[in-house]
Design an enzyme around this catalytic site. Structure first.
Site, PDB file in Angstrom:
ATOM      1  N   ASP A  74     -25.847 -41.996  17.945  1.00 29.39           N
ATOM      2  CA  ASP A  74     -26.473 -41.019  17.038  1.00 29.39           C
ATOM      3  C   ASP A  74     -25.545 -39.869  16.678  1.00 29.39           C
ATOM      4  O   ASP A  74     -24.582 -39.565  17.392  1.00 29.39           O
ATOM      5  CB  ASP A  74     -27.712 -40.415  17.709  1.00 29.39           C
ATOM      6  CG  ASP A  74     -28.896 -41.355  17.748  1.00 29.39           C
ATOM      7  OD1 ASP A  74     -28.714 -42.554  17.475  1.00 29.39           O
ATOM      8  OD2 ASP A  74     -30.004 -40.884  18.059  1.00 29.39           O
ATOM      9  N   ASP A  75     -25.902 -39.206  15.572  1.00 28.12           N
ATOM     10  CA  ASP A  75     -25.398 -37.883  15.168  1.00 28.12           C
ATOM     11  C   ASP A  75     -24.024 -37.873  14.533  1.00 28.12           C
ATOM     12  O   ASP A  75     -23.518 -36.809  14.171  1.00 28.12           O
ATOM     13  CB  ASP A  75     -25.393 -36.901  16.345  1.00 28.12           C
ATOM     14  CG  ASP A  75     -26.786 -36.583  16.858  1.00 28.12           C
ATOM     15  OD1 ASP A  75     -27.758 -37.055  16.237  1.00 28.12           O
ATOM     16  OD2 ASP A  75     -26.898 -35.883  17.883  1.00 28.12           O
ATOM     17  N   HIS A 126     -30.294 -41.197  10.099  1.00 25.86           N
ATOM     18  CA  HIS A 126     -30.730 -40.252  11.139  1.00 25.86           C
ATOM     19  C   HIS A 126     -31.086 -38.896  10.512  1.00 25.86           C
ATOM     20  O   HIS A 126     -31.024 -37.880  11.195  1.00 25.86           O
ATOM     21  CB  HIS A 126     -29.632 -40.093  12.184  1.00 25.86           C
ATOM     22  CG  HIS A 126     -30.093 -39.511  13.493  1.00 25.86           C
ATOM     23  ND1 HIS A 126     -31.321 -39.807  14.068  1.00 25.86           N
ATOM     24  CD2 HIS A 126     -29.500 -38.641  14.356  1.00 25.86           C
ATOM     25  CE1 HIS A 126     -31.447 -39.158  15.212  1.00 25.86           C
ATOM     26  NE2 HIS A 126     -30.366 -38.420  15.403  1.00 25.86           N
ATOM     27  N   HIS A 130     -30.741 -33.276  10.804  1.00 26.37           N
ATOM     28  CA  HIS A 130     -31.304 -33.378  12.153  1.00 26.37           C
ATOM     29  C   HIS A 130     -32.441 -32.385  12.439  1.00 26.37           C
ATOM     30  O   HIS A 130     -32.504 -31.796  13.519  1.00 26.37           O
ATOM     31  CB  HIS A 130     -30.196 -33.195  13.201  1.00 26.37           C
ATOM     32  CG  HIS A 130     -30.475 -33.909  14.489  1.00 26.37           C
ATOM     33  ND1 HIS A 130     -31.276 -33.382  15.482  1.00 26.37           N
ATOM     34  CD2 HIS A 130     -30.041 -35.110  14.962  1.00 26.37           C
ATOM     35  CE1 HIS A 130     -31.324 -34.228  16.504  1.00 26.37           C
ATOM     36  NE2 HIS A 130     -30.588 -35.285  16.215  1.00 26.37           N
ATOM     37  N   TYR A 167     -34.791 -36.479  17.543  1.00 27.92           N
ATOM     38  CA  TYR A 167     -35.572 -36.182  18.747  1.00 27.92           C
ATOM     39  C   TYR A 167     -36.658 -37.225  19.011  1.00 27.92           C
ATOM     40  O   TYR A 167     -37.493 -37.048  19.897  1.00 27.92           O
ATOM     41  CB  TYR A 167     -36.211 -34.787  18.667  1.00 27.92           C
ATOM     42  CG  TYR A 167     -35.267 -33.718  18.209  1.00 27.92           C
ATOM     43  CD1 TYR A 167     -34.290 -33.219  19.059  1.00 27.92           C
ATOM     44  CD2 TYR A 167     -35.335 -33.212  16.906  1.00 27.92           C
ATOM     45  CE1 TYR A 167     -33.400 -32.233  18.635  1.00 27.92           C
ATOM     46  CE2 TYR A 167     -34.454 -32.226  16.477  1.00 27.92           C
ATOM     47  CZ  TYR A 167     -33.489 -31.744  17.340  1.00 27.92           C
ATOM     48  OH  TYR A 167     -32.605 -30.779  16.907  1.00 27.92           O
ATOM     49  N   HIS A 219     -24.369 -41.056  21.946  1.00 23.90           N
ATOM     50  CA  HIS A 219     -23.950 -40.174  20.843  1.00 23.90           C
ATOM     51  C   HIS A 219     -22.435 -40.258  20.676  1.00 23.90           C
ATOM     52  O   HIS A 219     -21.698 -39.913  21.621  1.00 23.90           O
ATOM     53  CB  HIS A 219     -24.367 -38.730  21.125  1.00 23.90           C
ATOM     54  CG  HIS A 219     -25.849 -38.536  21.217  1.00 23.90           C
ATOM     55  ND1 HIS A 219     -26.565 -38.851  22.364  1.00 23.90           N
ATOM     56  CD2 HIS A 219     -26.741 -38.067  20.314  1.00 23.90           C
ATOM     57  CE1 HIS A 219     -27.852 -38.594  22.154  1.00 23.90           C
ATOM     58  NE2 HIS A 219     -27.991 -38.117  20.935  1.00 23.90           N
TER      59      HIS A 219
END
Length: 263
Positions: A74-75, A126, A130, A167, A219
């Site tokens: 992720d991210d 995603h 965020h 989240y 991540h």
């Protein structure tokens, strides 16, 4: 017809198909990826092939009968994503990358997302920045998802079909919007807490607890997570796991709007 002319003819055919009132889910016209010219027949042929249903090309794994695990990152993309891709390529491992639109936009020309696609990994949405999607008014919720979808399609020529709500926060409105965008909601069954514990040995040990059908949360923005990857791959390989993308884990594209946490 000459061989080099075939991709151009196919592109012309795709561009000329009548689509007076396209739905938002399955009848979008293809978008030429950033930097790709119709004057480059070879690149155009590759792009047209990538636009076919089933991207990324699913390998033949029956995860109902073998021990599959889906590694998800992720991210990103971030400064450590390139090194991660090198490590995964060395092991011939495929993963799913849930990218942030603002980070994709910060990478000139979309070099990293294009490399992710080129290496056979799966891209997932995603959101743009965020946020907690469940706290947003509808127009902002729509924008967070849609802008990321459109940017990635423009840069790579592919339309993402999975997403991960930041989240893990979702509700009926998020489900409805992802359904309209043709995106399945992918959560996770094993959290390595690599964002909290920046220790490669700890991250690798937690990832090693995966069970058949697990979706592992990692991540790629953390150097320590990337450093943990060789060790966690060794742990899981010794246990007989096969590394697959999220879509491969389910044997086909997961259903838009539906939530998934493990197989």
């Amino acid at each position: 017809m000459r061989v080099w002319a075939l991709p151009l003819a196919l592109f012309a055919l795709v561009s000329c198909v009548a689509d007076p009132a396209p739905s938002r889910q399955h009848t979008r016209k293809p978008v030429m990826p950033f930097g790709l010219s119709v004057a480059d027949p070879g690149a155009l042929a590759t792009w047209l092939e990538s636009m076919q249903p089933g991207w990324p090309r699913s390998r033949s794994y029956d995860c109902g009968h073998i021990k599959c695990v889906a590694l998800t990152f992720d991210d990103g993309p971030g400064e450590h994503t390139g090194r991660l891709l090198d490590l995964l390529r060395e092991r011939d491992v495929r993963a799913t990358f849930f990218v942030l639109g603002e980070r994709v936009a910060a990478d000139p020309g979309g070099h990293m997302v294009r490399r992710i696609v080129g290496d056979g990994h799966e891209l997932g949405n995603h959101s743009w920045s965020h946020p907690l999607l469940t706290d947003l008014p509808y127009e902002r919720l729509k924008s967070e998802i849609e802008h990321t979808e459109n940017l990635v399609e423009r840069l790579t020529g592919v339309r993402m079909r999975v997403m991960r709500p930041p989240y893990g926060a979702t509700d009926k409105r998020v489900a409805a919007e992802t359904r309209r965008e043709g995106l399945a909601q992918i959560l996770w069954s094993l959290d390595t807490f690599d964002w909290r514990d920046r220790a490669p040995a700890i991250v690798a040990r937690r990832a090693g607890r995966a069970r058949p059908g697990s979706i592992v949360l990692l991540h790629d923005i953390h150097r320590t997570t990337v450093a943990a990857v060789p060790r966690l791959l060794d742990r899981l390989a010794k246990k007989g796991f096969t590394f697959v993308t999220v879509s491969e884990l389910y044997g086909d594209a997961p259903a838009p709007g539906r939530r998934y946490a493990r197989r």
